[in-house]
Scaffold this motif. Structure first.
Motif, short mmCIF file in Angstrom:
data_model
loop_
_atom_site.label_atom_id
_atom_site.label_comp_id
_atom_site.label_asym_id
_atom_site.label_seq_id
_atom_site.Cartn_x
_atom_site.Cartn_y
_atom_site.Cartn_z
N TRP A 94 0.84 -1.20 0.00
CA TRP A 94 0.00 0.00 0.00
C TRP A 94 0.87 1.25 0.00
CZ3 TRP A 94 -5.10 0.58 -0.66
CH2 TRP A 94 -5.89 -0.57 -0.59
N SER A 95 0.46 2.25 -0.73
CA SER A 95 1.16 3.53 -0.70
C SER A 95 0.83 4.23 0.62
CB SER A 95 0.74 4.40 -1.88
OG SER A 95 -0.62 4.78 -1.76
N SER A 96 1.64 5.19 1.00
CA SER A 96 1.41 5.89 2.27
C SER A 96 0.09 6.67 2.23
CB SER A 96 2.57 6.83 2.58
OG SER A 96 2.74 7.76 1.52
N ALA A 97 -0.33 7.12 1.05
CA ALA A 97 -1.59 7.85 0.92
C ALA A 97 -2.79 6.90 0.90
CB ALA A 97 -1.57 8.69 -0.35
N GLY A 98 -2.56 5.61 0.75
CA GLY A 98 -3.65 4.63 0.72
C GLY A 98 -4.42 4.62 -0.58
N ASP A 99 -3.82 5.16 -1.65
CA ASP A 99 -4.50 5.23 -2.94
C ASP A 99 -3.90 4.30 -3.99
OD1 ASP A 99 -2.09 6.53 -3.34
OD2 ASP A 99 -2.96 8.20 -4.48
N GLU A 100 -2.97 3.47 -3.58
CA GLU A 100 -2.29 2.58 -4.52
C GLU A 100 -1.88 1.30 -3.80
OE1 GLU A 100 1.64 2.96 -7.40
OE2 GLU A 100 0.74 4.76 -6.57
N PHE A 101 -2.08 0.15 -4.49
CA PHE A 101 -1.73 -1.14 -3.89
C PHE A 101 -1.33 -2.11 -4.98
CE2 PHE A 101 -6.26 -1.17 -4.78
CZ PHE A 101 -6.47 -2.40 -5.38
N SER A 102 -0.80 -3.25 -4.56
CA SER A 102 -0.42 -4.30 -5.49
C SER A 102 -1.24 -5.55 -5.24
CB SER A 102 1.06 -4.66 -5.35
OG SER A 102 1.88 -3.64 -5.86
N LEU A 103 -1.55 -6.26 -6.31
CA LEU A 103 -2.12 -7.60 -6.25
C LEU A 103 -1.01 -8.53 -6.69
CD1 LEU A 103 -5.50 -6.87 -8.07
CD2 LEU A 103 -5.20 -7.29 -5.63
N TRP A 146 -1.28 -1.61 -13.99
CA TRP A 146 -0.16 -2.04 -14.81
C TRP A 146 0.60 -3.15 -14.09
CZ3 TRP A 146 -0.28 2.26 -11.83
CH2 TRP A 146 0.75 2.45 -10.93
N PHE A 147 1.28 -3.97 -14.88
CA PHE A 147 2.08 -5.06 -14.31
C PHE A 147 3.46 -4.53 -13.94
CE2 PHE A 147 -1.01 -7.79 -16.45
CZ PHE A 147 -1.27 -8.68 -15.43
N VAL A 148 3.87 -4.87 -12.72
CA VAL A 148 5.20 -4.50 -12.22
C VAL A 148 6.13 -5.70 -12.43
CG1 VAL A 148 6.50 -3.82 -10.17
CG2 VAL A 148 4.19 -2.94 -10.53
N GLN A 149 5.61 -6.89 -12.16
CA GLN A 149 6.37 -8.13 -12.34
C GLN A 149 5.49 -9.13 -13.08
OE1 GLN A 149 8.81 -9.63 -8.96
NE2 GLN A 149 7.65 -8.13 -7.76
N ASP A 150 6.13 -10.02 -13.82
CA ASP A 150 5.38 -11.02 -14.57
C ASP A 150 6.19 -12.31 -14.61
OD1 ASP A 150 3.83 -12.48 -16.34
OD2 ASP A 150 3.68 -10.89 -17.83
N GLU A 159 2.88 -9.43 -10.34
CA GLU A 159 2.42 -8.32 -9.51
C GLU A 159 1.74 -7.27 -10.38
OE1 GLU A 159 4.11 -4.80 -6.54
OE2 GLU A 159 5.48 -6.32 -7.29
N LEU A 160 0.54 -6.93 -10.00
CA LEU A 160 -0.26 -5.92 -10.71
C LEU A 160 -0.46 -4.74 -9.76
CD1 LEU A 160 -2.09 -5.23 -13.24
CD2 LEU A 160 -3.96 -6.13 -11.88
N ARG A 161 -0.12 -3.57 -10.22
CA ARG A 161 -0.28 -2.35 -9.43
C ARG A 161 -1.59 -1.67 -9.80
NH1 ARG A 161 1.78 -1.23 -4.75
NH2 ARG A 161 2.06 0.97 -4.41
N VAL A 162 -2.36 -1.21 -8.82
CA VAL A 162 -3.62 -0.50 -9.04
C VAL A 162 -3.52 0.84 -8.34
CG1 VAL A 162 -6.12 -0.53 -8.71
CG2 VAL A 162 -4.89 -2.68 -9.11
N LYS A 163 -3.73 1.93 -9.08
CA LYS A 163 -3.65 3.28 -8.52
C LYS A 163 -4.96 4.01 -8.73
CE LYS A 163 -1.08 7.63 -8.79
NZ LYS A 163 -1.04 7.84 -7.38
#
Length: 177
Positions: A94-103, A146-150, A159-163
């Motif tokens: 999770w980002s510090s602002a709580g607006d972004e996370f990874s799956l 977007w994908f960070v790792q595949d 790893e998929l990042r969602v913002k």
């Protein structure tokens, strides 16, 4: 004489059928279109259209209410993956602002039995971020995925990042009051 019956796990069969059908679709698209960037855009658009339609089914099945923060949204996305693909990604980073996370997936069923040539630029699982984006837009959330790792590109996990970008306002189409 008794007849032995084998019990098949319907969820596993459905997941494998989706995996094989998706692989055939991607393969055919690559044969018809030489440009992998066009294939990536088309796969993302297919995912977006699926997400637009799946959100209604998800809301009906789960009787979910509107999410008030991104942590709730992440939990619902995780629940949807379990419901439709029999897999549950881990929500992390999770980002510090709580607006972004990874799956994060240790094993992504869409990429099962897939061998990719190196450096071809194909984003094989582009359907997934498209589906998330489409579903969330239907509930007035504009996100970027977007994908960070595949794993198909040699990474240990997928790893998929969602913002979160913004909340979309309910709008009445022009000319309709």
């Amino acid at each position: 004489m008794s007849r032995q019956t084998s019990r098949l796990d319907a969820k596993k069969v459905n997941s494998e059928l989706l995996t094989l059908t998706y692989g055939a679709l991607v393969s055919q698209m690559l044969k018809e279109t030489e440009n992998t960037e066009d294939v990536n855009k088309h796969l993302e658009r297919i995912g977006y259209n699926m997400g637009v339609r799946l959100i209604e089914d998800f809301l009906a099945r789960t009787t979910s209410t509107r999410c008030l923060e991104m942590r709730e949204t992440a939990d619902k996305i995780q629940q949807a993956f379990k419901l439709y693909l029999s897999m549950q990604p881990t929500v992390t980073s999770w980002s510090s602002a709580g607006d972004e996370f990874s799956l994060v997936w240790d094993h992504c069923p869409l990429s099962e039995w897939v061998e990719m040539p190196s450096n071809n630029g194909l984003k094989y699982c582009a359907l997934i971020p498209g589906a998330i984006r489409g579903a969330l837009q239907m509930v007035q959330l504009d996100v970027q995925c977007w994908f960070v790792q595949d794993q198909l590109k040699g990474d240990p996990v997928t790893e998929l990042r969602v913002k979160y970008l913004k909340r979309l306002e309910d709008a009445v189409p022009a000319g309709e009051d």
